[in-house]
Design a protein around this motif. Sequence first.
Motif, PDB file in Angstrom:
ATOM      1  N   VAL A  89      -1.959  -3.411   0.719  1.00  0.00           N
ATOM      2  CA  VAL A  89      -0.554  -3.494   1.135  1.00  0.00           C
ATOM      3  C   VAL A  89       0.311  -2.604   0.246  1.00  0.00           C
ATOM      4  O   VAL A  89       1.190  -1.883   0.742  1.00  0.00           O
ATOM      5  CB  VAL A  89      -0.063  -4.965   1.091  1.00  0.00           C
ATOM      6  N   LEU A  90       0.080  -2.634  -1.062  1.00  0.00           N
ATOM      7  CA  LEU A  90       0.877  -1.806  -1.974  1.00  0.00           C
ATOM      8  C   LEU A  90       0.536  -0.323  -1.832  1.00  0.00           C
ATOM      9  O   LEU A  90       1.343   0.535  -2.207  1.00  0.00           O
ATOM     10  CB  LEU A  90       0.665  -2.258  -3.423  1.00  0.00           C
ATOM     11  N   ASP A  91      -0.627  -0.028  -1.313  1.00  0.00           N
ATOM     12  CA  ASP A  91      -1.049   1.356  -1.122  1.00  0.00           C
ATOM     13  C   ASP A  91      -0.174   2.073  -0.095  1.00  0.00           C
ATOM     14  O   ASP A  91      -0.124   3.297  -0.069  1.00  0.00           O
ATOM     15  CB  ASP A  91      -2.515   1.380  -0.676  1.00  0.00           C
ATOM     16  N   VAL A  92       0.523   1.303   0.722  1.00  0.00           N
ATOM     17  CA  VAL A  92       1.421   1.903   1.722  1.00  0.00           C
ATOM     18  C   VAL A  92       2.601   2.570   1.033  1.00  0.00           C
ATOM     19  O   VAL A  92       3.028   3.659   1.421  1.00  0.00           O
ATOM     20  CB  VAL A  92       1.901   0.823   2.717  1.00  0.00           C
ATOM     21  N   TRP A  93       3.139   1.946  -0.005  1.00  0.00           N
ATOM     22  CA  TRP A  93       4.342   2.459  -0.664  1.00  0.00           C
ATOM     23  C   TRP A  93       4.057   3.219  -1.955  1.00  0.00           C
ATOM     24  O   TRP A  93       4.873   4.022  -2.393  1.00  0.00           O
ATOM     25  CB  TRP A  93       5.286   1.306  -0.993  1.00  0.00           C
ATOM     26  N   LEU A  94       2.934   2.957  -2.610  1.00  0.00           N
ATOM     27  CA  LEU A  94       2.640   3.550  -3.917  1.00  0.00           C
ATOM     28  C   LEU A  94       1.357   4.374  -3.841  1.00  0.00           C
ATOM     29  O   LEU A  94       0.592   4.268  -2.880  1.00  0.00           O
ATOM     30  CB  LEU A  94       2.455   2.443  -4.968  1.00  0.00           C
ATOM     31  N   SER A  95       1.114   5.154  -4.880  1.00  0.00           N
ATOM     32  CA  SER A  95      -0.173   5.851  -4.967  1.00  0.00           C
ATOM     33  C   SER A  95      -1.266   4.819  -5.248  1.00  0.00           C
ATOM     34  O   SER A  95      -0.985   3.691  -5.642  1.00  0.00           O
ATOM     35  CB  SER A  95      -0.131   6.905  -6.074  1.00  0.00           C
ATOM     36  N   ARG A  96      -2.515   5.218  -5.068  1.00  0.00           N
ATOM     37  CA  ARG A  96      -3.618   4.261  -5.215  1.00  0.00           C
ATOM     38  C   ARG A  96      -3.686   3.691  -6.627  1.00  0.00           C
ATOM     39  O   ARG A  96      -3.871   2.485  -6.810  1.00  0.00           O
ATOM     40  CB  ARG A  96      -4.947   4.943  -4.845  1.00  0.00           C
ATOM     41  N   GLU A  97      -3.538   4.540  -7.642  1.00  0.00           N
ATOM     42  CA  GLU A  97      -3.607   4.066  -9.024  1.00  0.00           C
ATOM     43  C   GLU A  97      -2.469   3.109  -9.342  1.00  0.00           C
ATOM     44  O   GLU A  97      -2.662   2.068  -9.974  1.00  0.00           O
ATOM     45  CB  GLU A  97      -3.574   5.248 -10.004  1.00  0.00           C
TER      46      GLU A  97
END
Length: 106
Positions: A68-76
Amino acid sequence: MTSPLRDPRWATRITDLLERGVGSVRDVATRPVAMVVRAIVFSLVIGTGVVVATVLLLVALARGVHEVLDVWLSREDAVWVGYLGLAAAFVLVGAALLRRRHGRGD
């Protein structure tokens, strides 16, 4: 008085007496032990299943938060923000459980 050897039902009576004796010994000695062993085995199996299910649920929760956070942020960034958020949630749940540990009068 007649001899027990001349009684035609003598063997049946002795067999019934032995069967009742063995059955009563089994009821007194074996059944409680078997029930305790079953309870121990079932509790170990259920406990292991609960631990495995909890670990799998936590892994799935962490992976879901990362996706879910990968949608707004980079993977790391999604990974460390996800771990930080889950850690904060677990700390809050732990603090709430510790507050409820004692009654109101303590």
